[in-house]
Design an enzyme around this catalytic site. Structure first.
Site, short mmCIF file in Angstrom:
data_model
loop_
_atom_site.label_atom_id
_atom_site.label_comp_id
_atom_site.label_asym_id
_atom_site.label_seq_id
_atom_site.Cartn_x
_atom_site.Cartn_y
_atom_site.Cartn_z
CE LYS A 3 4.74 -7.44 -7.43
NZ LYS A 3 3.93 -7.70 -8.61
CB SER B 35 0.63 -8.47 -6.68
OG SER B 35 1.28 -9.15 -7.48
CE LYS C 182 0.57 -3.91 -7.03
NZ LYS C 182 -0.32 -4.84 -7.99
CB SER D 293 1.80 -5.04 -10.69
OG SER D 293 1.48 -6.42 -9.63
#
Length: 396
Positions: free
Chosen positions: A60, A57, A223, A122
């Site tokens: 992102k 992730s 993140k 997320s």
């Protein structure tokens, strides 16, 4: 042929001192790790940092960055609304069993709401909805992400989706994630602030920010990521006493291990590394010889400060040199670049700044040049003449 000549700095620079140790001063259980100094963009520590890896992730960050770029270009706005498709709901919503914003088919969230869904929650559904609303499909938007990343110099990037879910060939390096973090902070501070939000609520569904460092003083982004194939990862940035450092870790076995190592490595990043500025007023450089000048040498100085960053243990071994581009020949004008001031710190690439002349030096006239040539011959110093000057005697 071009001759290069180095002159070791003759005066103290005031870099500082530390215990005479270095070698391997940092290690980490993470499979991949990077520490970056934000101000200089210099990589202070790297463990497999240049290798392409599965970012999960952390992808992102690029999804959001591309949306920021398109908003700035006027292609979309924060108030635009996109409709949630059945596919986005099924692959990224609650039915998927993955990280979600909680969208349902035919919802019409704004771009701003979707960005919060990407950054704080997320949400895989938020990523897919943005991709479909902007480019028509997720693969098309992922291709644009890769294209823009390459334009930014992030050459390791190859994205096949917007979410970071499993995808063949979906990779980026830890170094490029650190660079992307710096670009986000520097270019889009108004949006970067969203990375520090502790939670976000879409309708009745609230998701906490998973960044374990947000509870640590000074941490304000970015993140997390996790897949079975990649382990637990994090790109994080923190600022303390005006110094910002960014870390990237990946490949840790548990969420707890990620939190523990992230806190430890950020503490090392802030406390064990130092940024020093060497300015023209803090260093005295030796005068530089001038060939065929009315004065035999010219005073020189740094044209701009040099920022040196590295582990505190390395500063006692710092090396400073004045490296001339070539033999300096008259005429010389004040402000002319004559070489580079180079500082080398163990464990870091050399950093440098231009060195300029501090005075004019006129060229000798014809008779002065002749006398200089005879003087050189009498002293047997033919070899000190610059390579592009004709010899005044000897065989051709």
């Amino acid at each position: 042929m071009k001759f290069w000549r180095g002159i070791v700095l003759a005066a103290a620079v005031g870099i500082g001192a530390a215990p005479p140790v270095m070698a391997q001063v940092i290690d980490t259980p993470a499979e991949y790790a990077v520490i970056m100094d934000h101000e200089t963009g210099q990589i202070l520590y790297s463990k497999r940092g240049e290798e392409a890896m599965t970012p999960a992730s952390m992808t992102k960050m690029m999804t959001a960055f591309v949306v920021f770029e398109l908003i700035e270009r006027g292609e979309i706005s924060l108030t635009d609304r996109f409709t949630v498709s059945e596919d986005a709901w099924r692959r990224g919503g609650f039915p998927s069993g993955t990280s979600t914003m909680g969208l349902v088919p035919r919802d019409t969230p704004t771009v701003e709401e979707l960005l919060h869904g990407v950054i704080t929650m997320s949400g895989n559904d938020a990523c897919i909805v943005l991709a479909e609303g902007i480019s028509g499909s997720e693969p098309a938007f992922a291709a644009r992400m890769t294209e823009i990343a390459h334009e930014l110099g992030l050459k390791s990037v190859n994205f096949v989706n917007t979410t970071g879910l499993e995808g063949e060939g979906h990779v980026v390096s830890a170094v490029d994630l650190a660079k992307l973090a710096k670009m986000t902070i520097d270019k889009y501070p108004q949006y970067y602030a969203w990375y520090s939000l502790p939670s976000y609520t879409w309708r009745e569904y609230t998701q906490m920010n998973r960044n374990p460092l947000l509870e640590v003083a000074g941490a304000d982004g970015l993140k997390t990521g996790h897949l079975e194939s990649s382990g637990y990862g994090l790109t994080a940035s923190a600022v303390r006493d005006g110094v910002r450092r960014t870390i990237v870790i990946n490949g840790l076995p548990t969420m707890a291990a990620r939190a523990q190592e992230a806190e430890r490595l950020m503490r090392v990043a802030i406390q064990s590394f130092e940024l020093k500025t060497i300015g023209p007023e803090t260093v005295t450089l030796p005068d530089v010889d001038v060939w065929l000048g009315q004065q035999r040498s010219v005073p020189v100085s740094l044209a701009e400060p040099v920022k040196v960053v590295g582990h505190k243990a390395a500063f006692s071994k710092a090396k400073a040199e004045l490296v001339l581009d070539k033999t300096i020949k008259a005429p010389v004008k004040k402000g002319d670049k004559v070489g580079m001031f180079v500082v080398t710190l163990e464990g870091q690439p050399p950093v440098s700044a231009p060195v300029i002349a501090e005075a004019d030096v006129k060229k000798l006239g014809f008779f002065g040049q002749a006398i200089a040539g005879v003087s050189t011959l009498m002293k047997g110093e033919n070899t000190s003449k610059p390579a592009d000057e004709p010899a005044t005697g000897g065989d051709e």
